[in-house]
Design an enzyme around this catalytic site. Structure first.
Site, PDB file in Angstrom:
ATOM      1  N   SER A  91       0.913  -1.353  -0.232  1.00 51.35           N
ATOM      2  CA  SER A  91       0.031   0.131   0.358  1.00 51.35           C
ATOM      3  C   SER A  91       0.756   1.582   0.174  1.00 51.35           C
ATOM      4  O   SER A  91       2.165   1.394   0.724  1.00 51.35           O
ATOM      5  CB  SER A  91      -1.026  -0.133   1.051  1.00 51.35           C
ATOM      6  N   GLY A 141       2.626   2.522  -2.011  1.00 47.68           N
ATOM      7  CA  GLY A 141       4.058   2.876  -2.426  1.00 47.68           C
ATOM      8  C   GLY A 141       5.179   2.178  -2.356  1.00 47.68           C
ATOM      9  O   GLY A 141       6.179   2.209  -2.093  1.00 47.68           O
ATOM     10  N   GLU A 172      -5.687   4.284 -12.471  1.00 48.55           N
ATOM     11  CA  GLU A 172      -4.329   5.112 -12.407  1.00 48.55           C
ATOM     12  C   GLU A 172      -3.687   4.565 -14.112  1.00 48.55           C
ATOM     13  O   GLU A 172      -4.126   3.520 -14.506  1.00 48.55           O
ATOM     14  CB  GLU A 172      -3.547   4.753 -12.262  1.00 48.55           C
ATOM     15  N   GLU A 175      -3.243   0.337 -12.799  1.00 53.39           N
ATOM     16  CA  GLU A 175      -3.419   0.034 -11.369  1.00 53.39           C
ATOM     17  C   GLU A 175      -5.122   0.862 -11.104  1.00 53.39           C
ATOM     18  O   GLU A 175      -5.548   1.310 -12.147  1.00 53.39           O
ATOM     19  CB  GLU A 175      -2.322   0.307 -10.817  1.00 53.39           C
ATOM     20  N   ASP A 195      -6.250   8.362  -2.795  1.00 50.37           N
ATOM     21  CA  ASP A 195      -4.845   9.507  -2.130  1.00 50.37           C
ATOM     22  C   ASP A 195      -5.130  11.084  -3.053  1.00 50.37           C
ATOM     23  O   ASP A 195      -4.950  11.935  -2.675  1.00 50.37           O
ATOM     24  CB  ASP A 195      -3.864   9.283  -2.049  1.00 50.37           C
ATOM     25  N   THR A 196      -5.164  10.468  -4.964  1.00 49.25           N
ATOM     26  CA  THR A 196      -4.432  11.603  -5.701  1.00 49.25           C
ATOM     27  C   THR A 196      -6.176  12.627  -5.200  1.00 49.25           C
ATOM     28  O   THR A 196      -6.043  13.800  -5.569  1.00 49.25           O
ATOM     29  CB  THR A 196      -3.603  11.485  -6.764  1.00 49.25           C
ATOM     30  N   ARG A 209       1.949  10.650   5.845  1.00 46.71           N
ATOM     31  CA  ARG A 209       0.973  11.731   5.578  1.00 46.71           C
ATOM     32  C   ARG A 209       0.007  11.866   6.806  1.00 46.71           C
ATOM     33  O   ARG A 209      -0.756  11.547   7.795  1.00 46.71           O
ATOM     34  CB  ARG A 209       0.339  11.118   4.677  1.00 46.71           C
TER      35      ARG A 209
END
Length: 387
Positions: free
Chosen positions: A159, A161, A265, A277, A284-285, A360
Site C-alpha cells: 500500500s 507505494g 491509474e 492499476e 489518495d490523489t 502522511r
C-alpha cells in the site's frame, strides 16, 4: 430511498475495513445521511475512528476475527478501504449474504498486482507495458535483462507505494530487491515492468451505481517512491487521450463490477493510454476533489454504494499537496501558520495518533487554475512543520 437514524434497530450501517484519512472522509459523508458508521483498523485512534459511531481494533488479516466482527455488527455494506485485509473473510461474508463493496472478487483482483495485471491485460485486452513476475533475485535480474533498463519493481501487494523502486541499471538490483522484500504486504512475488516513457500519469475517478457510470475530470499527480505527493485537476490532455482514458476506465470497472468509486491509474503518452492499476475505493490523489467538486470522491463513493444518482458540478481547477511527517512522535503536533487558511485554500489535518518520518499527516487544498494552485499548494506545504 428511505433513510434512517443511527443507533436504531433499523439503522443503515456501513463498516469501514481500514480507517485512515480516506475512510474518515467517507465516514463524514455517511454521517451526513444519518448512516451508522462502524470503523475498523489495526490500531487505536485511526482517523475514521474519531468520527464513527463505533470503532474496533482488529488484525484485519485474521479471517476469523474479521468474520466475527462482521457477524456481530451486521453491516448493510462492507467497505474495504485498504489492501491488507483477509480476502477469505470477505468471500465468506459475501457468501453469508453481506454486501461487500464493490464485491469480494473485485477486491481480490485489485489488492494483488499480479491478479489485476493479468485480468486487465490478458482477459480484458487492455493496453499495458511489458511485464514479468519474479520470486527470486536471480529471476529479477533475468527479467530486467529481458525488459531492459530502466524498469519498475513492485511487490505484488503493498500500500501507498511501499516497496516500489526504479532500477536504472544492474547496480540497482540489490537495492530494489531489498526495498521490495521489506515492504509491508505480500512481497513473496514481485512484478517487474518495462519503463514506459509516458508524458504524464493520471487518476481517472470512476463511479458506478448499478445504473450509470460517471467520470471526474482527470487528475494529474506526482509520486515519490510510489506514493502520491501532489495532485491537480483537471489534467490538461487531448480530447482523444481523455476519451481513451474514460473508455479504459469503463472497461476495467465494468469487468470488476459492483458499485462504488474506483481510482483508475493510467499512463499517457501522446494520445496513447496505458492501464497501470485500479483501486476499488477513493484514491489518495482524489483528495483534490474536496475543493474542486460539489460532490467529492468520498460523497460520490457513498452515493454509488447506496445506488443514488451520481450527478455533480465541477467547480473549477485545484490542487492538493500531501504533508508528510519529519519526526517521530506519540503525540504529533502539526504547526500551520494561520495565514495559510484563506479564501481559496485550507489544510486538512488527519488526526493520526502517532507520527514517523514519511507518514502522511495532512493535506493542503487550493482552488485556482491548476498551475497556480499547484504552485501555491507547494508553498503551503513548505510552511507546515511537525514535532
Amino acid at each position: 430511498m428511505l433513510f434512517t437514524a443511527p443507533l436504531k434497530s433499523n439503522s443503515i450501517r456501513i463498516m469501514l475495513l481500514g480507517s485512515g484519512e480516506l475512510g474518515k472522509e467517507v465516514a463524514i459523508e455517511a454521517q451526513r445521511l444519518g448512516i451508522e458508521v462502524i470503523a475498523v483498523d489495526r490500531y487505536e485512534g485511526a482517523p475514521a475512528h474519531l468520527v464513527a459511531h463505533r470503532s474496533h481494533v482488529v488484525n484485519m488479516q485474521d479471517t476469523e476475527a474479521v468474520l466475527e466482527l462482521i457477524r456481530s455488527e451486521m453491516p448493510d455494506f462492507i467497505l474495504p478501504e485498504i489492501e491488507a485485509i483477509s480476502i477469505d473473510a470477505l468471500f465468506k461474508a459475501e457468501a453469508e449474504g453481506f454486501h461487500v463493496i464493490p464485491n469480494a472478487e473485485a477486491v481480490n483482483k485489485t489488492m494483488n498486482r499480479k491478479n489485476i495485471r493479468k485480468f486487465a491485460a490478458e482477459e480484458l485486452g487492455l493496453k499495458t507495458g511489458p511485464y514479468e513476475f519474479v520470486k527470486t533475485r536471480e529471476e529479477l535480474e533475468a527479467a530486467a535483462g529481458r525488459l531492459g533498463y530502466p524498469c519498475v519493481v513492485k511487490p505484488v501487494m503493498s500500500s501507498s507505494g511501499h516497496g516500489q523502486s526504479v532500477m536504472k541499471s544492474e547496480a540497482d538490483l540489490d537495492r530494489s530487491w531489498e526495498m521490495a522484500k521489506e515492504a509491508r504486504g505480500d512481497a513473496s512475488e514481485l512484478i517487474v515492468e518495462a519503463f514506459i516513457a509516458f508524458d504524464y500519469e493520471i487518476t481517472m475517478l470512476t463511479a458506478r451505481n448499478g445504473v450509470e457510470t460517471v467520470f471526474c475530470e482527470p487528475i494529474g499527480h506526482i509520486q515519490r517512491d510510489g506514493d502520491y505527493v501532489f495532485s491537480w485537476q483537471p489534467m490538461q490532455m487531448s480530447n482523444v487521450a481523455k476519451a481513451r482514458a474514460e473508455l479504459i476506465a469503463k472497461e476495467i470497472t465494468d469487468g470488476l463490477g459492483g458499485r462504488g468509486l474506483f481510482g483508475v491509474e493510467l499512463f499517457i503518452q501522446g494520445d496513447e493510454v496505458y492501464f497501470s492499476e485500479v483501486s476499488p475505493r477513493p484514491h489518495d490523489t482524489g483528495m483534490v476533489t474536496l475543493i474542486t467538486q460539489s460532490q467529492s470522491e468520498f460523497a460520490l463513493h457513498l452515493r454509488a454504494v447506496l445506488g443514488l444518482p451520481l450527478g455533480f458540478t465541477f467547480y473549477g481547477g485545484g490542487a492538493s499537496a500531501a504533508y508528510k511527517a519529519t519526526s517521530e512522535s506519540f503525540a504529533p503536533v502539526v504547526d500551520i501558520d494561520d495565514a495559510l487558511f484563506d479564501a481559496n485554500s485550507f489544510v486538512r489535518v488527519f488526526g493520526k495518533p502517532e507520527s514517523h518520518p514519511g507518514r502522511r499527516l495532512a493535506v493542503a487544498l487550493v482552488y485556482d487554475e491548476p498551475e497556480a494552485a499547484l504552485a501555491k499548494a507547494r508553498t503551503i506545504i513548505e510552511k507546515v512543520s511537525d514535532h
